[in-house]
Design an enzyme around this catalytic site. Structure first.
Site, short mmCIF file in Angstrom:
data_model
loop_
_atom_site.label_atom_id
_atom_site.label_comp_id
_atom_site.label_asym_id
_atom_site.label_seq_id
_atom_site.Cartn_x
_atom_site.Cartn_y
_atom_site.Cartn_z
N ASN A 1 12.64 -37.50 0.63
CA ASN A 1 12.16 -36.42 -0.15
C ASN A 1 10.68 -36.11 0.22
O ASN A 1 10.32 -34.86 -0.26
CB ASN A 1 12.32 -36.93 -1.66
CG ASN A 1 13.74 -36.90 -1.99
OD1 ASN A 1 14.46 -35.80 -2.04
ND2 ASN A 1 14.07 -38.04 -2.92
N SER B 1 14.35 -41.15 -6.98
CA SER B 1 13.77 -40.35 -5.70
C SER B 1 12.58 -40.38 -5.15
O SER B 1 12.39 -40.11 -4.01
CB SER B 1 14.40 -38.91 -5.98
OG SER B 1 15.54 -38.87 -6.67
P1 NAI Z 1 21.48 -36.82 -14.16
O1 NAI Z 1 20.78 -36.04 -15.05
O2 NAI Z 1 22.74 -36.18 -13.68
O3 NAI Z 1 21.93 -38.03 -14.86
C1 NAI Z 1 21.08 -38.83 -15.84
C2 NAI Z 1 21.86 -39.89 -16.71
O4 NAI Z 1 21.03 -40.97 -17.19
C3 NAI Z 1 22.28 -39.09 -17.91
O5 NAI Z 1 23.66 -39.32 -18.18
C4 NAI Z 1 21.52 -39.62 -19.13
O6 NAI Z 1 22.30 -39.52 -20.49
C5 NAI Z 1 21.36 -40.82 -18.50
N1 NAI Z 1 20.22 -41.53 -19.17
C6 NAI Z 1 18.86 -41.31 -19.25
N2 NAI Z 1 17.98 -42.15 -19.93
C7 NAI Z 1 18.85 -43.20 -20.13
C8 NAI Z 1 18.33 -44.49 -20.66
N3 NAI Z 1 17.15 -44.91 -20.82
N4 NAI Z 1 19.29 -45.27 -20.46
C9 NAI Z 1 20.75 -45.08 -20.00
N5 NAI Z 1 21.09 -43.83 -19.61
C10 NAI Z 1 20.10 -42.75 -19.61
O7 NAI Z 1 20.56 -37.25 -13.11
P2 NAI Z 1 20.87 -37.49 -11.75
O8 NAI Z 1 21.05 -36.42 -10.91
O9 NAI Z 1 22.15 -38.32 -11.65
O10 NAI Z 1 19.61 -38.36 -11.14
C11 NAI Z 1 19.28 -39.81 -11.70
C12 NAI Z 1 18.43 -40.61 -10.86
O11 NAI Z 1 18.88 -40.51 -9.30
C13 NAI Z 1 17.29 -40.05 -10.96
O12 NAI Z 1 16.17 -41.08 -10.59
C14 NAI Z 1 17.10 -39.03 -9.58
O13 NAI Z 1 15.91 -38.76 -9.16
C15 NAI Z 1 17.80 -40.06 -8.62
N6 NAI Z 1 18.66 -39.23 -7.32
C16 NAI Z 1 19.00 -38.09 -7.68
C17 NAI Z 1 19.53 -37.28 -6.66
C18 NAI Z 1 20.42 -35.80 -6.96
O14 NAI Z 1 20.65 -35.31 -6.01
N7 NAI Z 1 20.24 -35.47 -8.04
C19 NAI Z 1 19.74 -37.71 -5.38
C20 NAI Z 1 19.25 -39.34 -5.35
C21 NAI Z 1 18.50 -39.86 -6.31
#
Ligand code: NAI
Length: 316
Positions: free
Chosen positions: A221, A120
């Site tokens: 963002n 993000s």
């Molecule tokens: P989330 O917390 O829902 O999911 C993250 C996942 O990554 C978790 O299932 C976790 O177990 C896994 N994980 C963490 N470290 C890991 C590793 N080293 N190897 C493999 N898996 C690992 O987070 P979310 O919301 O899906 O965000 C993910 C990315 O997308 C972040 O960089 C965030 O900034 C970005 N993003 C988020 C948005 C949102 O609205 N939540 C929108 C656009 C981008």
């Protein structure tokens, strides 16, 4: 010549599971990995039920739904990404953790694979620096090949491109299957060819593209998060109730969701991480995270995904 047939997605949370679903529905072979086995099986379950729901609403045929599920493979072993053509990373918003993953991926995936991050806010240039493929040093024999992209008129269109070694930002919006935008971020070494190939893939996934230079928070963002942070300040300083703050922006400025409701949808931990990146990267105190946002995250009130954030949710 490399060809994008298969997409590896790392992180099976809100974003990764949505990206994997989108790619599988659009006919790509998808490998989905999460370091947490429970998160991985939850991702598989939620993708299956979302696809079933799309089929039952008549937006996808039963056959296409079954095909999409066949296209999706969940794995707890990152080594299974050996043959993917592009990896889209969607793990926790931490530069350190993402860099470690990029180093691992760099050693696993084939030389021609693109490494894309769904970050993000974090610098693509710095993530790229963790790998041996920040730019586009493409060699076939002794010559760099001019990359090209073409569509095949097959049942599943394939994207072909010559071997480009790249790291790029491919920022989907939440939820990826629904939201129309993908923001593409060019790192300092990202070539035009890389950009074009990524843009083409995003378009194949049905998205509108915008292009950002590599500055903290990029476009969306950089504008959205200070607004959300300001909404927290308004709540923190007692300007109004959470309901009135949200109603003000919904009905007063025609936003589909109020900023606090949206923060719960995004995840307060994600919002806080982005504010920290903006503050560190742009060096202005106006980006300092609101203490109330910090406190909620410390208390585990991360938003919808935890059942409580600014609001309480009976069902996640
Ligand atoms: P989330 O917390 O829902 O999911 C993250 C996942 O990554 C978790 O299932 C976790 O177990 C896994 N994980 C963490 N470290 C890991 C590793 N080293 N190897 C493999 N898996 C690992 O987070 P979310 O919301 O899906 O965000 C993910 C990315 O997308 C972040 O960089 C965030 O900034 C970005 N993003 C988020 C948005 C949102 O609205 N939540 C929108 C656009 C981008």
């Amino acid at each position: 010549m490399a060809e994008i047939r298969s997409i590896g997605v790392v992180g099976g949370g809100q974003m990764g599971s949505g990206i994997a679903q989108l790619a599988a529905v659009n006919g790509f072979e998808v490998w989905l990995h999460d370091a947490d086995s429970t998160a991985l099986s939850n991702a598989h379950e939620s993708i299956s039920s979302r696809i079933q729901s799309i089929v039952s609403k008549g937006h996808l045929t039963k056959e296409k739904g079954a095909e999409a599920l066949k296209n999706l493979r969940c794995t707890s072993n990152l080594e299974d990404f050996r043959s993917v053509d592009i990896v889209i990373e969607a793990i926790v918003e931490s530069e350190e953790v993402k860099k470690k993953l990029f180093v691992r991926l760099d050693n696993i995936v084939k030389g021609s694979a693109i490494l894309a991050s769904n970050t993000s806010s974090i610098s693509i240039t710095r993530l790229a620096s963790a790998t041996s493929r920040p730019g586009q040093q493409v060699w076939s024999g002794q010559l760099a090949i001019a990359p090209f992209v073409l569509l095949e008129l097959a049942s599943v269109e394939r994207i072909k491109l010559s071997g480009i070694l790249v790291v790029i930002g491919m920022h989907f919006m939440n939820p990826p299957p629904v939201m129309k935008l993908v923001e593409i971020i060019r790192g300092a070494s990202t070539s035009d060819d890389t950009f074009n190939a990524t843009k083409f893939l995003a378009e194949r996934l049905g998205k509108k593209i915008i292009c950002s230079q590599d500055f903290s928070g990029f476009i969306v963002n950089r504008i959205l998060m200070p607004m959300i942070n300001e909404a927290f300040h308004a709540l923190y300083t007692g300007v109004a109730t959470k309901e009135d703050i949200d109603a003000g922006m919904k009905f007063g400025t025609n936003h589909p969701m109020g900023p606090l409701e949206l923060a719960d949808h995004i995840g307060l931990d994600v919002c806080l991480s982005i504010m920290k990146v903006l503050y560190a990267g742009l060096g202005d105190s106006k980006y300092a995270p609101c203490p109330l946002l910090v406190q909620y995250v410390d208390a585990g009130r991360l938003g919808r995904k935890k059942g409580i954030g600014v609001y309480q949710y009976s069902k996640m």
